[in-house]
Design an enzyme around this catalytic site. Structure first.
Site, mmCIF file in Angstrom:
data_model
loop_
_atom_site.group_PDB
_atom_site.id
_atom_site.type_symbol
_atom_site.label_atom_id
_atom_site.label_comp_id
_atom_site.label_asym_id
_atom_site.label_seq_id
_atom_site.Cartn_x
_atom_site.Cartn_y
_atom_site.Cartn_z
ATOM 1 C CD GLU A 49 -3.321 62.686 -27.385
ATOM 2 O OE1 GLU A 49 -4.129 62.857 -28.322
ATOM 3 O OE2 GLU A 49 -2.146 63.072 -27.435
ATOM 4 C CE1 TYR A 132 -3.429 60.729 -32.496
ATOM 5 C CE2 TYR A 132 -5.243 61.129 -30.981
ATOM 6 C CZ TYR A 132 -4.001 61.462 -31.473
ATOM 7 O OH TYR A 132 -3.310 62.499 -30.914
ATOM 8 C CG ASP A 150 -3.165 63.537 -35.877
ATOM 9 O OD1 ASP A 150 -2.257 63.320 -36.706
ATOM 10 O OD2 ASP A 150 -3.341 64.654 -35.362
#
Length: 322
Positions: A49, A132, A150
């Site tokens: 991520e 996020y 996102d």
DNA sequence: TATGCGTGGTC
DNA sequence: TGACCAAGCAT
């Protein structure tokens, strides 16, 4: 609620045609990515991520594989000097992310017993983890029902629901409410929904030229129904040529491959003799010199790199933090 | 909230 | 060719 199908989403909220269409599409079309494997650890998902923040999947893949082999657990990375994280970040860009991931690994060891924490709030406390990423890790690594928003999801929602070509310049509270209202109540379905909307934005509902003929939900797209109205604003691009950013990038490229501290003098102008130690950095060094930055800007950029922890002075030379 | 922060592919 | 763009974060 003012979007088509809003009423159906109220109350007990059964799955709509939208959800069913997205679920089928995702099952058939989703990319096979290592961090989507059931075997992938929360740490692997967290690393992915962070690497994927502003960086395309294809460039992340090889670096992620290297990191996972090198540092399979947070403790493995935490043991290293932060400069090693930066070095093995390679050319992913935004190397401060590597620094923060290293700091996150240290925090995970010190505060969470070496295991990636599983709640949004705890994740948010880690360096480099914002709203996020905390939501994404809580959802994709720990199977929680999180409002993941996102840039892909924002764009899909803007078109599909709001009838806009592009989302607003920055994330709004109303977008979060919308995303929340669209999520299935069921926990596992919510995780899948988040992943599929994100994937649709990445593969089909792209920023530049959306592939609407491949879209599983084009029939209910508000933007298509409105006749594809153009964006109401023009996004301002990031300055690059002549900026500190460009200069920092060129300096970091040198430091990543240099096998000994680099004298600031060498960064400023071509040296007649770099010496054996810095010879490995000859190529990025030449690239830096070609940019021909003014010395005072170089000095300022180096200060910035040191201030940010991306570099340090040692024996009169600059190097990655060791 | 606007800005700074890397890098390389694409059209 | 240059501008845009890619699973944002921190300040």
């Amino acid at each position: 609620m003012s979007f088509p199908g809003a009423a159906k989403l109220a109350g007990t909220r059964p799955l709509t045609d939208l959800h069913l269409a997205m679920r089928s599409w995702f099952a058939e079309t989703a990319r096979v990515l290592p961090w989507r494997s059931p075997d992938c650890s929360p740490w692997g998902i967290l690393v992915s991520e962070v690497m994927l923040q502003q960086t395309p999947v294809v460039r992340v893949l090889p670096v992620w594989e290297d990191w996972m082999e090198r540092w399979p657990e947070p403790a493995d990375l935490a043991k290293e000097p932060s400069g090693e994280a930066v070095r093995h970040w390679g050319r992913l860009g935004y190397p401060r992310r590597a620094l923060r991931l290293h700091a996150a690994a240290v925090a995970i060891v010190e505060k969470h017993g070496g295991k990636v924490p599983g709640t949004h709030a705890e994740l948010l406390g880690l360096p480099g983890v914002g709203d996020y990423t905390a939501a994404a890790v809580a959802a994709f690594a720990f199977g929680q029902r999180e409002t993941v928003v996102d840039t892909n999801i924002r764009r899909v929602h803007a078109r599909l629901i709001s009838g806009l070509a592009l989302p607003a310049p920055s994330l709004t509270a109303s977008e979060m409410r919308l995303a929340d209202s669209l999520m299935p109540d069921d926990i596992e379905l919510s995780v899948r929904w988040n992943a599929s909307v994100m994937e649709l934005g990445a593969l089909v509902c792209t920023a530049r030229s959306p592939k609407c003929s491949d879209c599983p939900v084009s029939e209910s797209c508000a933007w298509l129904a409105a006749g594809e109205p153009p964006p109401t604003y023009t996004p301002k691009g990031q300055a690059w040529h002549g900026t500190d950013r460009q200069l920092r990038g060129a300096v970091m490229a040198v430091l990543r491959v240099a096998d000994s501290p680099v004298e600031p003098e060498w960064l400023e102008r071509p040296a007649t003799d770099l010496g054996f130690a810095a010879a490995g950095a000859a190529v990025p060094l030449a690239a830096l010199h070609r940019l021909n930055f003014p010395p005072e800007q170089l000095e300022r950029a180096l200060e910035g790199l040191v201030r940010d922890g991306l570099a340090e002075m040692h024996d009169g030379g600059l190097r990655l933090p060791a």
